[in-house]
Design an enzyme around this catalytic site. Structure first.
Site, PDB file in Angstrom:
ATOM      1  CG  HIS A 143      -1.944  -1.030   1.241  1.00  0.00           C
ATOM      2  ND1 HIS A 143      -3.001  -0.995   2.114  1.00  0.00           N
ATOM      3  CD2 HIS A 143      -2.115  -2.146   0.491  1.00  0.00           C
ATOM      4  CE1 HIS A 143      -3.784  -2.035   1.905  1.00  0.00           C
ATOM      5  NE2 HIS A 143      -3.260  -2.756   0.916  1.00  0.00           N
TER       6      HIS A 143
ATOM      7  CD  GLU B 147      -2.014   4.120   3.202  1.00  0.00           C
ATOM      8  OE1 GLU B 147      -1.740   3.499   2.147  1.00  0.00           O
ATOM      9  OE2 GLU B 147      -3.149   4.110   3.701  1.00  0.00           O
TER      10      GLU B 147
ATOM     11  CB  CYS C  53      -6.402  -0.557   5.212  1.00  0.00           C
ATOM     12  SG  CYS C  53      -4.694  -1.160   5.249  1.00  0.00           S
TER      13      CYS C  53
ATOM     14  CB  CYS D 267      -1.944   1.556   6.262  1.00  0.00           C
ATOM     15  SG  CYS D 267      -1.518   0.723   4.709  1.00  0.00           S
TER      16      CYS D 267
END
Length: 143
Positions: free
Chosen positions: A47, A49, A77, A80
């Site tokens: 992801h 992040e 999410c 993260c």
């Protein structure tokens, strides 16, 4: 946030879900920026992040990003959000809310849990409409 949106647009052009993230150091310098790479890397943890946190930690030579701020186009999410907490990020600025997969103000609300190690300041809704439209357009093209 404009840089994060640029990373999100670039991710969409690569066929990735358009999410972008930027980490800014305590002195205001950009330490890292990334867009989603889950498909390209064949990695469900790639992801934006997570990639930005890894790059910023490497740049600082520390697993803790004390005094750093994260700008991300979509509500992080749970995975993260937990990484943000472990990294000790000072502030999180995010664009679009994620009622289905979010982990900050939706879902498990990681930073609200009593067992959370660190709670960053959270500022939602930054460039929310533009971030949400990038996501809507991306998924509209795939349906």
């Amino acid at each position: 946030m404009e840089r994060a949106l640029g990373e999100a647009r670039a991710a969409a052009e690569r066929g990735e879900v358009p999410v972008g993230a930027v980490i800014v150091g305590p002195d205001g310098t950009v330490l890292a920026e990334a867009g989603n790479r889950t498909e390209a890397d064949h990695d469900p943890t790639a992801h934006a992040e997570m990639l930005a946190i890894r790059a910023a930690a490497k740049a600082l030579g520390s697993p803790r990003l004390v005094g750093c701020d994260l700008y991300v186009t979509l509500e992080p999410c749970p995975m993260c959000a937990q990484a943000i907490s472990f990294a000790r990020v000072r502030r999180v600025y995010y664009g679009a809310a994620d009622p289905k997969g979010g982990g900050v103000e939706h879902g498990p609300r990681i930073f609200s849990q009593p067992t959370t190690h660190h709670r960053p300041e959270v500022y939602p809704g930054i460039a929310e409409q533009e971030a949400a439209e990038l996501l809507r357009a991306f998924f509209r093209e795939r349906r």
